[in-house]
Write an enzyme that holds these catalytic residues in place. Structure first.
Site, PDB file in Angstrom:
ATOM      1  N   VAL A  95       0.813  -1.223   0.000  1.00  0.00           N
ATOM      2  CA  VAL A  95       0.000   0.000   0.000  1.00  0.00           C
ATOM      3  C   VAL A  95       0.840   1.265   0.000  1.00  0.00           C
ATOM      4  O   VAL A  95       0.300   2.363  -0.178  1.00  0.00           O
ATOM      5  CB  VAL A  95      -0.975   0.029   1.198  1.00  0.00           C
ATOM      6  CG1 VAL A  95      -1.982  -1.108   1.107  1.00  0.00           C
ATOM      7  CG2 VAL A  95      -0.228   0.005   2.538  1.00  0.00           C
ATOM      8  N   TYR A 102       4.964   3.600  15.673  1.00  0.00           N
ATOM      9  CA  TYR A 102       3.645   3.035  15.420  1.00  0.00           C
ATOM     10  C   TYR A 102       2.547   3.892  16.053  1.00  0.00           C
ATOM     11  O   TYR A 102       1.547   4.217  15.417  1.00  0.00           O
ATOM     12  CB  TYR A 102       3.594   1.621  15.979  1.00  0.00           C
ATOM     13  CG  TYR A 102       2.266   0.923  15.825  1.00  0.00           C
ATOM     14  CD1 TYR A 102       1.879   0.373  14.606  1.00  0.00           C
ATOM     15  CD2 TYR A 102       1.403   0.788  16.907  1.00  0.00           C
ATOM     16  CE1 TYR A 102       0.665  -0.286  14.469  1.00  0.00           C
ATOM     17  CE2 TYR A 102       0.190   0.134  16.779  1.00  0.00           C
ATOM     18  CZ  TYR A 102      -0.177  -0.401  15.558  1.00  0.00           C
ATOM     19  OH  TYR A 102      -1.386  -1.045  15.432  1.00  0.00           O
TER      20      TYR A 102
END
Length: 262
Positions: free
Chosen positions: A70, A164
């Protein structure tokens, strides 16, 4: 078949990171809810295996598999084009692809390449996928985008996953910005923020001992003292992809057993 059932049977959903873990569970639930589903994963074998399992349940004509990273703009455009070519529409996008990708570590131990990779796959990838599907949704006058954030954003925990957590916080901002911008086009944009759901992935973030300790600690801190499983998230995803959520946009739904609340 009723009119409502016919509409459900025509809907097309894309699930990124759909070959394994939570994404595979989302794809299977959406297929069982009547959607035609495109399973996208960076691991083509995983995407194909997931699609085969879903096909056994709902029929091969209602699922497709696509191998794509992606973060690769060209590959994103290619799978979106393939979905439109096959089914003629895109009604929902579940931006699930992501992951910490790295063992937990102090924030200043990551190099620039590590930091960039984590932000790319968790945040930039969601933007690229949304940008690719929106023209088709805009032309249809409707669409649902469900981004995946994390309840880690609420507390900044666990320590050692700073890239993250930062990326998932960015997903919240992206969700709200897109909801505001795309609302006039009939496109709803929401996010789910999962709690800690143990799943098998290609790369282990925690050691088995650390994963067990984290799971038990978070279970004790939740309002519901149980360990979540992938299916616990699927209802929220299916709801946000369905007409039942048409008056909901710009929201982040925590699905975490009450951990962030607690």
């Amino acid at each position: 078949m009723t009119a409502a059932e016919r509409v459900a049977a025509e809907r097309v959903a894309i699930v990124t990171g759909g070959g394994q873990g939570l994404g595979r569970a989302y794809a299977a639930r959406l297929a069982r809810a009547g959607n035609r589903v495109a399973v996208v994963d960076v691991a083509g074998d995983a995407a194909r295996a997931a699609a085969e399992a879903i096909a056994a349940d709902v029929g091969a004509d209602r699922v497709s598999a696509h191998e794509a990273d992606v973060t690769d703009e060209e590959r994103v455009g290619a799978f979106v084009g393939a979905v439109v070519e096959r089914w003629g529409r895109i009604d929902a996008l579940v931006n699930n692809a992501g992951g910490a990708l790295l063992p937990s570590a102090p924030f200043d131990s990551f190099d620039r390449a590590d930091w960039t990779r984590v932000l790319d796959v968790n945040l930039t990838g969601q933007w690229l996928c949304a940008r690719a599907v929106v023209p088709h949704m805009r032309a249809a006058g409707h669409g649902k985008i469900v981004n995946v954030s994390s309840t880690m954003v609420s507390k900044g925990l666990p320590v050692g996953l700073a890239p993250y957590v930062a990326a998932k916080a960015g997903v919240v901002g992206l969700t709200r910005a897109l909801a505001r911008e795309l609302g006039p086009d009939g496109i709803r944009v929401n996010a789910i923020a999962p709690g800690y759901i143990p799943v098998e992935t290609r790369k282990t973030v925690h050691t088995p001992q650390a994963a067990t300790a984290l799971r038990e600690r978070m279970k004790a801190e939740q309002c519901l003292p149980v360990v979540g499983v992938p299916d616990d998230l699927c209802g929220a995803v299916a709801f946000l992809c369905s007409p039942a959520s048409d008056f909901i946009t710009g929201q982040v739904v925590n699905v975490d057993g009450g951990w962030a609340h607690g």
